[in-house]
Scaffold this motif. Structure first.
Motif, PDB file in Angstrom:
ATOM      1  N   UNK A  36       7.640  56.592  18.621  1.00  0.00           N
ATOM      2  CA  UNK A  36       8.393  55.352  18.833  1.00  0.00           C
ATOM      3  C   UNK A  36       9.517  55.213  17.792  1.00  0.00           C
ATOM      4  N   UNK A  37       9.202  55.524  16.535  1.00  0.00           N
ATOM      5  CA  UNK A  37      10.223  55.421  15.483  1.00  0.00           C
ATOM      6  C   UNK A  37      11.203  56.602  15.585  1.00  0.00           C
ATOM      7  N   UNK A  38      10.688  57.760  15.986  1.00  0.00           N
ATOM      8  CA  UNK A  38      11.525  58.954  16.040  1.00  0.00           C
ATOM      9  C   UNK A  38      11.888  59.435  14.638  1.00  0.00           C
ATOM     10  N   UNK A  39      10.861  59.636  13.821  1.00  0.00           N
ATOM     11  CA  UNK A  39      11.115  60.048  12.432  1.00  0.00           C
ATOM     12  C   UNK A  39      11.895  61.360  12.357  1.00  0.00           C
ATOM     13  N   UNK A  40      12.755  61.434  11.340  1.00  0.00           N
ATOM     14  CA  UNK A  40      13.475  62.681  11.083  1.00  0.00           C
ATOM     15  C   UNK A  40      12.556  63.679  10.383  1.00  0.00           C
ATOM     16  N   UNK A  41      11.632  63.152   9.593  1.00  0.00           N
ATOM     17  CA  UNK A  41      10.658  63.963   8.862  1.00  0.00           C
ATOM     18  C   UNK A  41       9.456  63.091   8.546  1.00  0.00           C
ATOM     19  N   UNK A  42       8.278  63.701   8.516  1.00  0.00           N
ATOM     20  CA  UNK A  42       7.138  62.981   7.935  1.00  0.00           C
ATOM     21  C   UNK A  42       6.422  63.924   6.981  1.00  0.00           C
ATOM     22  N   UNK A  43       5.887  63.355   5.937  1.00  0.00           N
ATOM     23  CA  UNK A  43       5.062  64.102   4.991  1.00  0.00           C
ATOM     24  C   UNK A  43       3.644  63.623   5.258  1.00  0.00           C
TER      25      UNK A  43
ATOM     26  N   UNK B 188      14.574  67.877  18.176  1.00  0.00           N
ATOM     27  CA  UNK B 188      15.452  67.204  19.135  1.00  0.00           C
ATOM     28  C   UNK B 188      16.533  66.401  18.398  1.00  0.00           C
ATOM     29  N   UNK B 189      16.168  65.800  17.269  1.00  0.00           N
ATOM     30  CA  UNK B 189      17.157  65.045  16.494  1.00  0.00           C
ATOM     31  C   UNK B 189      18.270  65.965  15.980  1.00  0.00           C
ATOM     32  N   UNK B 190      17.858  67.110  15.434  1.00  0.00           N
ATOM     33  CA  UNK B 190      18.863  68.012  14.857  1.00  0.00           C
ATOM     34  C   UNK B 190      19.695  68.693  15.935  1.00  0.00           C
ATOM     35  N   UNK B 191      19.076  68.954  17.081  1.00  0.00           N
ATOM     36  CA  UNK B 191      19.833  69.595  18.169  1.00  0.00           C
ATOM     37  C   UNK B 191      20.979  68.696  18.614  1.00  0.00           C
ATOM     38  N   UNK B 192      20.741  67.390  18.550  1.00  0.00           N
ATOM     39  CA  UNK B 192      21.798  66.439  18.934  1.00  0.00           C
ATOM     40  C   UNK B 192      23.017  66.531  18.015  1.00  0.00           C
ATOM     41  N   UNK B 193      22.804  67.055  16.811  1.00  0.00           N
ATOM     42  CA  UNK B 193      23.934  67.155  15.868  1.00  0.00           C
ATOM     43  C   UNK B 193      24.845  68.338  16.182  1.00  0.00           C
ATOM     44  N   UNK B 194      24.307  69.312  16.920  1.00  0.00           N
ATOM     45  CA  UNK B 194      25.088  70.529  17.169  1.00  0.00           C
ATOM     46  C   UNK B 194      26.365  70.173  17.935  1.00  0.00           C
ATOM     47  N   UNK B 195      27.498  70.644  17.400  1.00  0.00           N
ATOM     48  CA  UNK B 195      28.798  70.343  18.016  1.00  0.00           C
ATOM     49  C   UNK B 195      29.512  69.185  17.323  1.00  0.00           C
ATOM     50  N   UNK B 196      28.756  68.397  16.529  1.00  0.00           N
ATOM     51  CA  UNK B 196      29.382  67.249  15.850  1.00  0.00           C
ATOM     52  C   UNK B 196      29.781  67.594  14.416  1.00  0.00           C
ATOM     53  N   UNK B 197      30.765  66.872  13.873  1.00  0.00           N
ATOM     54  CA  UNK B 197      31.132  67.040  12.466  1.00  0.00           C
ATOM     55  C   UNK B 197      30.404  65.981  11.649  1.00  0.00           C
ATOM     56  N   UNK B 198      29.689  66.403  10.605  1.00  0.00           N
ATOM     57  CA  UNK B 198      28.946  65.462   9.773  1.00  0.00           C
ATOM     58  C   UNK B 198      29.462  65.530   8.341  1.00  0.00           C
ATOM     59  N   UNK B 199      29.494  64.377   7.694  1.00  0.00           N
ATOM     60  CA  UNK B 199      29.956  64.361   6.299  1.00  0.00           C
ATOM     61  C   UNK B 199      28.855  64.892   5.377  1.00  0.00           C
ATOM     62  N   UNK B 200      29.226  65.851   4.537  1.00  0.00           N
ATOM     63  CA  UNK B 200      28.263  66.496   3.636  1.00  0.00           C
ATOM     64  C   UNK B 200      28.787  66.429   2.204  1.00  0.00           C
ATOM     65  N   UNK B 201      27.937  66.002   1.287  1.00  0.00           N
ATOM     66  CA  UNK B 201      28.293  66.092  -0.133  1.00  0.00           C
ATOM     67  C   UNK B 201      27.851  67.471  -0.617  1.00  0.00           C
ATOM     68  N   UNK B 202      28.797  68.275  -1.039  1.00  0.00           N
ATOM     69  CA  UNK B 202      28.468  69.655  -1.416  1.00  0.00           C
ATOM     70  C   UNK B 202      27.799  69.661  -2.794  1.00  0.00           C
TER      71      UNK B 202
ATOM     72  N   UNK C  34      20.436  62.746   4.935  1.00  0.00           N
ATOM     73  CA  UNK C  34      19.574  63.608   4.118  1.00  0.00           C
ATOM     74  C   UNK C  34      19.159  64.907   4.805  1.00  0.00           C
ATOM     75  N   UNK C  35      19.969  65.378   5.757  1.00  0.00           N
ATOM     76  CA  UNK C  35      19.700  66.688   6.359  1.00  0.00           C
ATOM     77  C   UNK C  35      20.510  67.737   5.591  1.00  0.00           C
TER      78      UNK C  35
ATOM     79  N   UNK D  63      18.648  74.939  12.477  1.00  0.00           N
ATOM     80  CA  UNK D  63      17.704  75.943  11.952  1.00  0.00           C
ATOM     81  C   UNK D  63      16.352  75.316  11.598  1.00  0.00           C
ATOM     82  N   UNK D  64      16.064  74.158  12.137  1.00  0.00           N
ATOM     83  CA  UNK D  64      14.818  73.390  11.933  1.00  0.00           C
ATOM     84  C   UNK D  64      14.691  72.803  10.517  1.00  0.00           C
ATOM     85  N   UNK D  65      14.623  73.655   9.492  1.00  0.00           N
ATOM     86  CA  UNK D  65      14.536  73.083   8.144  1.00  0.00           C
ATOM     87  C   UNK D  65      15.900  72.730   7.576  1.00  0.00           C
ATOM     88  N   UNK D  66      16.944  73.183   8.243  1.00  0.00           N
ATOM     89  CA  UNK D  66      18.301  72.896   7.798  1.00  0.00           C
ATOM     90  C   UNK D  66      19.242  73.044   8.987  1.00  0.00           C
ATOM     91  N   UNK D  67      20.523  72.773   8.740  1.00  0.00           N
ATOM     92  CA  UNK D  67      21.542  72.931   9.779  1.00  0.00           C
ATOM     93  C   UNK D  67      22.564  73.953   9.295  1.00  0.00           C
TER      94      UNK D  67
END
Ligand code: 5AD
Ligand code: SF4
Length: 438
Positions: free
Chosen positions: A326-333, A374-388, A405-406, A429-433
């Motif tokens: 329901x929440x659609x977590x990006x990650x759970x520990x 599924x969350x990360x697959x949705x990012x494919x093709x999009x430009x995301x802001x990344x702090x290097x 935080x991906x 790549x599952x653990x990263x993009x």
């Protein structure tokens, strides 16, 4: 005097990582420099975690293996700090004859004198709590430097007494640090090149409840956002019951506040939440997430979940699974419940078998894997802001994190470290993009 060498082994959470930094600064005052291996060290400090039994057992294993090192080098000093040290105190000195000293979570500042005593052959243990914010004044001032991101302690301790958790017993009462001191540290960090701060504490969104000079968490975030040079603000960890309206409003207008929140739910079952003493229901939790998503539609939520809490039925567990979707977590520990000394839950009858618990854990992992995919697959093709943040593992690659935080790896020059870039995501790549600059 000849400079001596200390090797610090850090286990557990971010708070321990931050404490280890303070230990390095404190030991520098008595001419110890930090080294990366035991072999080079005159002193080894083990900064321990006791949140689950496994973490604690690992520490005893490590201390045992050091016996061999001591045979070769009888003058090696070994000190134990952190949560196991706080929990066991002087008992550790009795249990482990080759230990030189034991210092609790509020006693870091005593280290210089304890090390000197150890050098003179005297074994000591210090575990008294300091129950006010004077505790924060006992360290050398942060002297700047160290990377693009930095965790800054804003409060310590916890008064929540979740029934499974040892933290209130080993970290003490909740106390907040003075806002002026926090802002000063962040200004110094910004001047030294830090671009992202994580405001750190066991329960950051009750910041200011005790100590801190009457400040509140939302106000602190807004003041941090005014510091030039700081591009991003994160915080860790917050409690759902203290997720206040002013804090939610920060997500509306504080652009530097990242689109990620770690908001541990622990269980999706109201019955278990009550037994855990969490102070919220499933629907209250979900309502807060929905509100956050309406304010910041791109926010990513992560969580901690415990399986096999005493008496957790399959139905209770199903509720955790359904809440995750329901929440659609990006990650759970996720963790199997571990009975901890002094805690209330340790007295509850536990009828779920070990096999069943690990089966449940596996099902949580599998569900989370598909949610992340599924969350990360949705990012494919999009430009995301990344702090290097640094150079990647692969030649010619740099890496950083999105606001959510991906982690993203992409080809680029190390000259970009510390800047914001907008790579296009080309692969999940599952653990990263994987991304590429255009
Ligand atoms: N058993 C299992 N997991 C625990 N945690 C805290 N105490 C226990 C315990 N006794 C987990 C919680 C918390 C995270 C840091 O560790 O999920 O959020
Ligand atoms: Fe432990 Fe609960 Fe405090 Fe978190 S809020 S540190 S789980 S007692």
């Amino acid at each position: 005097m000849q400079q001596k060498k200390v090797h610090i082994m850090t286990f557990g959470c971010q708070m321990n990582v931050s404490d280890s930094e303070k230990i390095v600064a404190l030991l520098r005052t008595i001419d110890y420099e930090s080294v990366p291996s035991i072999a080079e060290a005159d002193l080894v400090i083990v900064n321990t975690c006791s949140v689950r039994a496994k973490a604690e057992e690992r520490i005893y294993g490590i201390l045992l293996t050091m016996k061999g090192e001591l045979k070769r080098r009888p003058n090696l000093l070994i000190g134990v700090g952190g949560c196991v040290a706080q929990q066991e105190g002087a008992r550790l000195l009795q249990k482990i004859p080759h230990l030189s000293f034991v210092f609790g979570t509020h006693n870091l500042h005593l280290l210089p004198q304890m090390v000197r005593q150890a050098e003179a052959g005297k074994r000591t243990s210090e575990t008294a709590f300091i129950d006010d914010d004077s505790r924060f004044d006992l360290f050398p001032d942060y002297d700047g430097g160290s990377g693009i991101t930095r965790a800054v302690t804003i409060m310590q301790g916890c008064d929540n007494y979740c029934s499974y958790c040892i933290v209130p017993y080993v970290r003490g009462r909740e106390v907040s640090r003075q806002k002026a001191d926090i802002l000063e540290e962040i200004r110094k960090a910004a001047a030294a090149g830090v671009k992202e701060v994580t405001l750190l504490g066991q329960n950051v969104n009750s910041y200011g409840t005790r100590g801190g000079g009457g400040a509140d968490f939302a106000g602190l975030i807004r003041d941090v956002a005014k510091i030039a040079g700081i591009k991003r603000i994160r915080f860790m960890t917050s409690h759902p019951k203290d997720m206040s309206a002013p804090l939610m409003e920060c997500y509306a207008d504080v652009e530097k506040l990242c689109s990620h929140i770690h908001l541990p739910v622990q269980s999706g079952s109201n019955r278990i939440l009550e037994l855990m003493n969490r102070g919220y229901t499933r629907s209250a939790y979900i309502a807060k997430i929905e509100q956050l998503k309406s304010i910041r539609p791109d926010i990513l939520v992560t969580s901690d979940i415990i399986v096999g809490f005493p008496g957790e039925t399959d139905e209770d567990f199903q509720e955790s699974l359904s809440l995750m979707s329901e929440v659609g977590y990006a990650d759970t520990y996720s963790f199997v419940y571990s009975p901890r000394p002094e805690t209330k839950a340790a007295t509850l009858p536990d009828t779920t078998s070990k096999v069943e618990k690990s089966e449940r854990l596996k099902r949580l992992f599998a569900l989370q894997k598909s949610l992340t995919r599924s969350l990360q697959s949705d990012y494919v093709g999009r430009c995301l802001e990344v702090l290097v943040e640094g150079v990647g593992k692969k030649e010619g690659q740099i890496y950083g994190r999105t606001s959510g935080n991906r982690t993203v790896n992409f080809s680029g020059s190390s000259a970009l470290i510390g800047t914001l870039q907008r790579p296009r995501i080309i692969k999940n790549l599952q653990n990263s993009l994987l991304g590429e600059l255009e």
